[in-house]
Motif scaffolding. Structure first.
Motif, PDB file in Angstrom:
ATOM      1  N   ARG A 186     -31.087 -18.486  -4.817  1.00 26.02           N
ATOM      2  CA  ARG A 186     -30.593 -19.852  -4.653  1.00 26.02           C
ATOM      3  C   ARG A 186     -30.555 -20.298  -3.195  1.00 26.02           C
ATOM      4  O   ARG A 186     -30.911 -21.436  -2.873  1.00 26.02           O
ATOM      5  N   ASP A 187     -30.106 -19.413  -2.299  1.00 27.39           N
ATOM      6  CA  ASP A 187     -29.830 -19.820  -0.923  1.00 27.39           C
ATOM      7  C   ASP A 187     -30.904 -19.433   0.081  1.00 27.39           C
ATOM      8  O   ASP A 187     -30.963 -20.014   1.167  1.00 27.39           O
ATOM      9  N   ILE A 283     -21.860 -23.621   0.742  1.00 28.70           N
ATOM     10  CA  ILE A 283     -22.443 -22.729   1.746  1.00 28.70           C
ATOM     11  C   ILE A 283     -21.459 -22.524   2.877  1.00 28.70           C
ATOM     12  O   ILE A 283     -20.882 -23.477   3.399  1.00 28.70           O
ATOM     13  N   ARG A 320     -30.929 -24.999  -1.274  1.00 23.95           N
ATOM     14  CA  ARG A 320     -30.206 -25.418  -2.475  1.00 23.95           C
ATOM     15  C   ARG A 320     -30.612 -26.807  -2.924  1.00 23.95           C
ATOM     16  O   ARG A 320     -30.397 -27.189  -4.080  1.00 23.95           O
TER      17      ARG A 320
END
Length: 321
Positions: A186-187, A283, A320
């Motif tokens: 995801r990141d 985040i 993201r």
């Protein structure tokens, strides 16, 4: 377009206030959340009412959060402890409401917060997890200036070494692996992450001669997760995991305890290491150093890690979407 990153002020008696204006060199669009009276004299700053408000080029955007007292470099003021904690909570509220893309936190002094405001958490990571709803999280330290990159996740964090064998349970290790696997996708934009897992004991137990955890439950756990499709290597001897050819074979390493993870990355990339909290709904990054009371106010603060942390926060936000 990625929204602004929030840079929290951290401990005002440390080097955080000096790092904020220096971090403008990063080129990252960020806003500093703190008390402007703590900034170094002569700082060019502009107060904003909301994180995304425009500011003149070269001016530090400041989202004002007044503290109880001025700051004396190198000496924490107990009455400012509550303000430090409030700033973190304020940043989380803003990013959870979608008013910013990420949080980058400047260092806090945990002892000062405990003594001044009864702070009950071991550190930033645990407090942020609490603010997010007591979610399971993992702490990653990621390099930014070495190739291949070094990304490490300790499965146990701020506990005594003597407590590690009991704390390193199958559930704790599995959680660290799953959180890391999801975050890499995801990141970090790695669709099929390769994860290396260190053993607890020297030489990964050497077939039981130096410990039985690897054979008794770590290897079976990794086999079960491999059957689900996770790309895992290990359990591996930690002392041969971090030279360049070894790092080229994985995207992140799961380590058994704090120093097993942090010694290699701080040796490889002390100034460019970034602390990332994995598993949060937002985040969060941080420079990989402390408040540096010994050099606070002396003009010696190095912004390299803060700049790296801001850039990583921006890039993770872009990943993201």
């Amino acid at each position: 377009m990625v929204q602004r990153v929030i840079l929290t002020c951290g401990e005002p008696a440390g080097i955080g206030p000096e790092l904020a204006p220096l971090a403008l060199a990063s080129g990252v669009d960020f806003v500093w959340l703190g008390d402007p009276c703590h900034l170094p004299p002569g700082t060019n700053w502009t107060e904003v009412a909301a994180p995304g408000d425009p500011v003149p080029t070269g001016s530090l955007p400041v989202l004002r959060h007044d503290f109880a007292a001025p700051a004396t470099p190198g000496r924490a003021e107990p009455s400012n402890a509550a303000g430090v904690i409030e700033v973190i909570a304020h940043a989380v509220d803003l990013v959870m409401r979608g008013e910013a893309s990420a949080i980058c936190t400047l260092p806090i002094n945990k002892q000062a917060l405990k003594e001044g405001a009864g702070f009950a958490f071991p550190g930033h990571t645990e407090y942020l997890a609490h603010l997010a709803g007591d979610l399971p999280v993992a702490m990653m330290l990621a390099s930014t200036t070495v190739t291949p990159p070094c990304r490490v996740v300790p499965a146990t964090i701020h506990i005594a070494l003597s407590d590690v064998p009991a704390a390193l349970t199958p559930e704790a290790l599995e959680a660290a692996i799953r959180i890391t696997h999801a975050a890499m996708i995801r990141d970090f934009g790695i669709p099929s992450p390769r994860i290396a897992v260190a053993g607890l004991n020297p030489h990964a137990g050497e077939g039981g001669a130096m410990g039985r955890e690897e054979g008794d439950w770590i290897a079976p756990l990794l086999d079960r997760l491999r059957a689900e499709g996770l790309n895992l290597a290990g359990p591996l001897p930690a002392d041969t995991m971090f030279h360049a050819p070894a790092r080229s074979r994985y995207d992140a390493a799961i380590c058994a305890y704090h120093d097993q993870a942090l010694i290699p990355i701080k040796t490889l990339d002390f100034a460019g290491g970034v602390n990332v909290t994995l598993g949060l709904p937002f985040i969060r990054t941080s420079p990989d150093h402390g408040t540096a009371f010994d050099i606070a106010g002396k003009g010696l603060a190095d912004p390299a890690s803060t700049i790296a942390a801001l850039k990583m926060a921006r890039d993770m936000a872009a990943a993201r979407g």
